[in-house]
Each structure stands twice: as C-alpha cells, then as structure tokens.
Design a protein around this motif. Structure first.
Motif, short mmCIF file in Angstrom:
data_model
loop_
_atom_site.label_atom_id
_atom_site.label_comp_id
_atom_site.label_asym_id
_atom_site.label_seq_id
_atom_site.Cartn_x
_atom_site.Cartn_y
_atom_site.Cartn_z
N GLY A 284 39.23 46.63 25.57
CA GLY A 284 40.27 45.66 26.19
C GLY A 284 39.52 46.00 27.35
O GLY A 284 40.08 45.37 28.76
N PHE A 285 38.26 46.89 27.57
CA PHE A 285 38.11 46.97 28.79
C PHE A 285 37.05 46.17 29.43
O PHE A 285 37.40 45.83 30.60
N ILE A 286 36.30 45.44 28.48
CA ILE A 286 36.34 43.99 29.81
C ILE A 286 36.64 43.19 30.40
O ILE A 286 37.23 43.50 30.89
N SER A 287 38.22 42.60 29.70
CA SER A 287 39.24 42.22 30.34
C SER A 287 39.47 42.80 31.38
O SER A 287 40.50 42.17 32.20
N HIS A 288 39.77 43.89 31.33
CA HIS A 288 40.33 45.23 32.12
C HIS A 288 39.90 45.02 33.23
O HIS A 288 40.47 44.80 34.40
N LEU A 289 38.41 44.94 33.54
CA LEU A 289 37.50 45.54 34.57
C LEU A 289 38.00 43.55 35.04
O LEU A 289 37.75 43.49 35.93
N ILE A 290 38.25 42.65 34.14
CA ILE A 290 38.53 40.98 34.99
C ILE A 290 39.26 40.66 35.51
O ILE A 290 39.32 40.29 36.82
N THR A 291 40.02 41.02 34.96
CA THR A 291 42.17 41.03 35.20
C THR A 291 42.19 41.98 36.34
O THR A 291 42.98 42.05 37.01
N LEU A 292 41.63 43.13 37.10
CA LEU A 292 41.66 44.27 37.56
C LEU A 292 41.60 43.27 39.01
O LEU A 292 42.34 43.48 40.37
N HIS A 293 40.78 42.04 39.08
CA HIS A 293 40.64 41.59 41.05
C HIS A 293 41.15 40.21 40.93
O HIS A 293 41.80 38.99 39.43
N PRO A 294 41.75 40.42 42.18
CA PRO A 294 42.89 38.75 41.94
C PRO A 294 42.12 37.17 41.98
O PRO A 294 40.56 37.75 42.23
N GLY A 295 42.66 36.85 41.19
CA GLY A 295 42.99 35.27 41.11
C GLY A 295 41.76 35.19 39.36
O GLY A 295 41.44 34.23 39.63
N ALA A 296 41.50 36.20 39.03
CA ALA A 296 41.35 36.68 37.58
C ALA A 296 41.94 35.18 36.31
O ALA A 296 41.25 34.73 35.65
N SER A 297 43.16 35.05 36.59
CA SER A 297 43.25 33.93 35.96
C SER A 297 42.50 32.55 35.97
O SER A 297 43.05 32.02 35.24
N GLU A 298 42.27 31.66 37.27
CA GLU A 298 40.98 31.04 37.28
C GLU A 298 40.04 31.42 36.06
O GLU A 298 38.94 30.33 36.15
N ILE A 299 39.54 32.50 36.07
CA ILE A 299 38.23 31.93 35.35
C ILE A 299 38.55 32.85 33.68
O ILE A 299 37.91 32.52 33.25
N PHE A 300 39.53 33.59 34.10
CA PHE A 300 40.04 34.04 32.62
C PHE A 300 40.99 33.92 31.87
O PHE A 300 42.04 33.65 32.32
N GLN A 301 41.04 33.63 29.71
CA GLN A 301 41.72 33.24 29.58
C GLN A 301 42.64 34.49 28.71
O GLN A 301 43.75 34.32 28.25
N GLY A 302 42.22 34.84 28.13
CA GLY A 302 42.58 36.00 27.28
C GLY A 302 42.29 36.86 26.32
O GLY A 302 40.04 36.82 26.68
#
Lengths: 414, 414
Positions: A284-302
């Motif tokens: 889950g670290f890839i997911s964590h690093l991406i979603t740590l930054h604001p606006g992640a929901s624009e480019i990350f699905q899950g």
C-alpha cells in the motif's frame, strides 16, 4: 552573511524528538545564498543558552533560534533573550489580540490566565505568529540579528516564510541569487557527470552546478550570483535548455522541493489520466505516497493490496495455475494483477508489484530483494524484474519509485 | 559522564540530508545514563573540525563524531583526528582484510587503489566496521574519549552497538541503570499524571518517572539508579505492576522502541487473528504501516483502497443509496465497507475508514478533518466518528492510529 542555528530543547538531546527544523531552515537559507556555519542543539538551561548566544554573536551575522517559547516553565528562551539583550518586558496588546483570534477560530475559551504569556521584551520586534500562541522575536545589536521562533515546525515555517525572510531580503542587502533545479530519476552522480560534461565544463565562474543526490536519483542545481536577477534568470534558462536534451529520459521536471511521486502525479494530471495499483510486497505504500498529496483523487482511483494470494485470485483474477507454475513473484502474475485490476476499476493505468521484501522468504532463485513490476493500460502491458537491497523499508521505497518510473517511461513521456 | 556529539558534513548544513544519527545516538546514550550536553553540526573544514574538538575536549568526557570518513577528498575527519591527537599513520592490515571480506561478499573486484584507505592513525584503537569500508576510531587522552564513526546510519549503528557501547560499559564504570517503559495510547500528559498520581507521589528518590509524548499518546519511563541492576529490576517490576491497573485500557504494552502499530500487530499475532483494511481517506497508510514490519503476512491479509466510489460499490458492496442518502463519509458507509471486505477476504477483522483529509472537500456539516471508522468481525461491527486537525499528513496518521486503537479496544483486549 553567515548564520548559526540554535535548537533549544532537552527533548532533542535525549533523542525523544527528531529535529527537522534545522534541515528545513538550512535548505531555505541556502537557496537565498546565506551560509550556515553551524547547527547546535542545546538543553533548556539558561547557562547553556547564554553560552551558545555568546559564541554565535561573536562568529555569525544571523542567529536563528527555535524552541523554548511555549507557556510552560521549561520554556525559558524569552526570558533568557530579554536578559541577554538587557531588555524590559511589557504587556504586548497585539500578542493578546492574536490569542483572541486563535482561540475564537478553535472555539476555545480564553481567560486572563493567558495574559502573562503576552509580556514581551520591549527591545524586540515582535513577529506575529498566526499559526500559534507564541510570537517570534527579532533582536538587533551591532548589525547582528537574533531571531527566536517556536519549535513547532509549521509555526516556525510560517514565521520564516512570512516574517523572517522578507525582513532579511529587504534589510540586509542579500546579493541577487537565482536557481534552476532539475529533478532526475534513476541515474547516479558519476553517470550524470559524464552525460552533461560538455555543459558543465563551459560554465562561467559566476554559475555553480551542484549534484544533490536523493533516494533514487540526483537533483542538479544551477546557481547564479553576481548579476541582476533578470540576467541570471535568462542565463540559467538557457543553460537548462542545453542540459535537458543531454539528460534524456532521466530528466523528470524542474523543481527544488517536488518529490518524484508528485512529479509523476503531475504528468498524469497534465494528460487527464488516472492510475490504480495492485500491490503485494509494497503493502500500500505506492497508494499512500500518491494520496499523501492534495488533489490525489483527480488522478488516483484506488488500490488492491493483495497481501494474501486469495485477494490476488478472487479480486484481481490471477490464475491459480500461474501462481503454482511461475510463483507469486513472477512477471506473469504481476501482468495478470495489473490487467485484472483494470477489469474492476475505471483507471487508465494500473501498476502491479510482487516481490520478496524480507528479511525472510527468499529462495536461491528468488532471493530477498527481488521484485516483479507490471504497468498496464487498456491495450498494453509491460513487465520488469528488479532487485533492491538492504532493508525492508528501502526495498519498499525503491520498488515504489521504480514502479512509478516504469509508468512514467512507458506511458507518460512526450 | 557528559557527552558531546559532533556531526560533520556540508550536506547537513545546506539541508540536503536530514541528520538522523544524532537522535538515534541520543536515545541510546540516554538509556545508559550518559547525558548529552550538546549536538553540533559543522562543515567538512579542518578549522571547523578542530575548533569543535577543542570545545568538546574542554567540556565533555565523551565525544562521538559521525561523518567525514569515506574515501573521497571531502572526507577529512581521519586526517584531522590524527593531527589533533599528534598521531602517525600506518598501514592497517585488519582494515584491508575487512575490505577483502566485504568486496567478496558483494562480488566486487578489490584493487590496490583501495590500499591508501587502510592507513590509520597509530594512536587510535581501530573499530572494525563489518557493514562498510571505513572503520571507526577510538582515541583516549587524559581520560577523555573521542570516537569517530561513518555517517551512514546502519554503519554507525553497528559500531555503536558492537564496539562503542561495550567499551563504555566495561571501561568507564557507568553506574547501574535500569528502565521500564510503558507504551500508552490515546491519552495526554495531564490526564495521565492525574491517573497515576498515587504511584508517582511515593516514588523513592533513586527512581525517576519520565513522560515521553509521541503522536497519539505518551510513553512512561521508569528509570532507577544507584543500586545493583537486580535490585533495580525488582523495584521497577513492582512499580510497573502498580501502574498498569491505574492506566486502564490506555496501557498497550511494555517497550521502549516499539511503535503502536507493532504493538497492535503483536496482539493480533498472540491471538492468531488476521486483519484486512478498506481505506478511503488514509489511502493505504494503515496497510503500509502494518506491512512495514517483518512478519506482517502472518497477521495481515490485504487492503482495498477505495479512493473512488466505484471500488466501494463494485468491490466492497457498499449500497449506492447509502452513499446518496448519508454521504460517503458516514458510519453507515464505513460499516458496509468493513463488512463487505470480510465477504471477499478470509480475515478475522476488517477496519474501514472514510473521511475528508483536506485541504479541500469539506462542507459545513462534514468539515475537513472529519472521519468515520468501522471495525468489524464476523459477528459484530462498531463505528465511530472523529475529527483530526491541522495537516493532511497528520490527519492520515492520526486516523490510522485511531482505527487501530478501535480494533484494539473492541477485539484485542483481555
């Protein structure tokens, strides 16, 4: 301009708290061309504080102090500073007003017991701290500047950016300085040096090039001085344009602070694409690093963190016979994980990883540190096998970066 | 015994590298009863190094130095130390043998160009570094000890644990010291102080109690001195037994270094139970923290990071009408996420979280910082709504801890 940093607090000297303020301040001053000669961490004792002040006053032009400004009895900095600069204390109405606003914002009752905190040294310029209750203090004596700030990182950062740096820039005639930082990934210092030799060799004396390694790559920083900011900017832009073609696809983007995962997120955002991950060994670290930054929901699905094989088979649709025949750490399995993920989620790209993070679980053919990575779009999948050493934590981090880099190189360039 | 730490390296002073060695060393010395008076970071310049040595020699009994020991020309510490202690240099065969073994282990060719690195100061005791090429050096003069170690953290840690601490313990008559550290979660200093007053008030003078706050809770550390280790151990065990009932379910476990997530993992392991997570706003961080530690596969099955609603509905089986009616951040939805996860995975417990990490996305009724958490077993689900402030990073971390604590309190106690 020579600077000393003094970090006050017993909690630092017993190792209970990791000081991160000094490296943050050091980066900021370095970018402004202010040289830090020494960082010193000392205890909450008046004698230790005064001794450090004396040395700093003799040897530095600028002394930045963090810590020891809270309301509790351990926090002595304010009183020691007032004595050191032979200053009276007086009630400071603006500090009280700051408390009134802060307490109103957090819906907390403010009583007169907070009034003593509002007595401040009269010889100091009081720096309003909108992020907390203790203001900063700016003292000047014989052309030397002492600035005291709270130790809470976001309060210190607020004061540095909004009060301290603007005063230093206007009042202290800092010579013009300009930077361009190029973030590179997946390449070491030695190789980089060879690739850009033709530009580095002809750099004029007033422009320096620094190699700043980080985990996974090297930042290159051009720094110009001694001319106006406009001229320096032009020169640095021109040099950057010459460097970029030499760097090839190692070059990621411009930026001094930006992290590699933010850079990849920005590439996705610029293309209007989204990502999902299927993670085994990275947990889950890839997911964590991406979603740590604001606006992640624009480019990350899950993400599906398929730590057990059950999730790989039931949710991602990996074939049990592939796991049996080729092993769960195999390019076949990660390819199925990535493509399976795209079947259950509307993302444009999927990253999948499976590997042996260690310390146990390795075999002679599949040792600890081995990892398979796949990146898939709707009509293409690429896979790669790599080895990352040393600790479990480093393995997870390097695998994450390598997977994001495979995505970048396969789908996000041009 | 008073200690000074000297951190050598320009990379620290420009903020490029965060020094973590000093807090690691500080924790270790503190546990042995050695008091650190000062930590000083200085540049790679002989004058700066010598100036720091002089101050340290005058004021401390033990001076620990990290950095500046590599083979490159910046790394001056060895030569400066030899001069400072008026020592000759001589070829040191054991250092060469260490290189031979290291290079063989990493399958790298060793040539004579590495011989110059093997010249060491004759007045120093050379400390073999099995983790890297540069050995440590131990100098003594007038009862004062200077130890130089490489700046690479795992090399420094190896030398401290295997060479430096044993020498300090046998040669320097450190007075016996014993500790018991109690990890507590979800409680602040003030409240804790009230809860344990009856024990704290009657502590004998040779036993101290320290409050060591960390994000989410406070460690309580009992430290005894002045008697034999056996007597101290008995006394501390007895005091711990008196403290634990007063701490109630805030008490998690004994341990000075253990993290809260490791403690929860250990509780799962002791009960032979497994966990899975369904994460929205935490973006995989719960899963990451659990899987960062070796052996996670025994207690962790996996995670669905349902950043998009699509994954919540299609994979976890959340009802679209629940999202419409109550919102995606609601106790109803997290309960469905947790129970839905248990339908697709063989875990005993599921944690689910959904919240507003910010900085944007908040509404008057559901502000930034609000989070709903559910923990489910096969026959029970509990939910809770909480608010965590300040930054996105802190929100993610506090939510993670709170979710693990809800699991602990609901299913893992007794």
């Amino acid at each position: 301009m020579k600077a000393y940093l003094i970090i006050i607090g017993d909690e630092i000297l017993i190792g209970q708290v990791q000081d991160t303020n000094s490296s943050w301040i050091a980066r900021l001053l370095n970018l402004s061309g202010i040289e830090i000669k020494q960082v010193k961490a000392i205890s909450d004792e008046p004698e230790a504080i005064v001794a450090a002040f004396k040395v700093a006053e003799a040897e530095a032009d600028l002394v930045l102090i963090t810590g020891g400004l809270g309301p509790t009895k351990d926090d002595l900095t304010k009183h020691v500073m007032a004595q050191y600069f032979e200053s009276d204390m007086a009630y400071h109405e603006e500090t009280w007003q700051n408390l009134v606003e802060l307490f109103a914002r957090f819906n907390r009752p403010l009583t007169d017991k907070y009034k003593p905190q509002c007595f401040m040294p009269t010889k100091a310029t009081i720096l309003r701290n909108k992020m907390g209750t203790a203001p900063g203090m700016w003292f000047e004596r014989n052309g030397k500047v002492f600035v005291s700030m709270p130790g809470v990182p976001y309060e210190m950062q607020y004061l540095m950016e909004n009060e301290v740096m603007p005063r230093l820039k206007t009042g202290f005639n800092l010579s013009p300085i300009a930077h361009r930082t190029l973030l590179n990934f997946g390449i070491g210092e030695t190789q980089l040096q060879e690739m850009i030799a033709e530009v580095e060799d002809k750099l004029p004396a007033h422009i320096k090039l620094a190699y700043l390694p980080y985990q996974g790559g090297v930042r290159l920083r051009l720094t110009g001085r001694g001319k106006t900011e406009e001229i320096l900017s032009e020169e640095l832009d021109k040099l950057s344009e010459e460097l970029i073609p030499l760097l090839g696809d190692s070059f990621v983007c411009f930026g001094n602070q930006i992290s590699f995962e933010e850079a990849v997120s920005n590439l996705l955002r610029a293309k209007g694409k989204t990502l999902a991950t299927a993670e085994s060994c990275t947990g889950g670290f890839i997911s964590h690093l991406i979603t740590l930054h604001p606006g992640a929901s624009e480019i990350f699905q899950g993400s599906v963190v398929s730590y057990s094989n059950e999730l790989k088979i039931n949710v991602l649709g990996v074939k049990p016979e592939s796991i049996e025949q080729e092993g769960v750490v195999s390019e076949t399995v990660v390819a199925q994980m990535a493509q399976g993920l795209l079947n259950i989620i509307q993302a444009d790209y999927a990253i999948a990883v499976s590997g042996i993070a260690g310390p146990s679980g390795g075999t002679p053919t599949k040792p600890v540190g081995m990892v398979c990575v796949a990146v898939a779009s709707r009509d293409k999948v690429v896979t790669k096998t790599m080895h990352f050493g040393r600790s479990r934590e480093q393995f997870i981090r390097f695998t994450t970066y390598a997977a994001l880099n495979l995505l970048r190189k396969t789908f996000l360039l041009d």
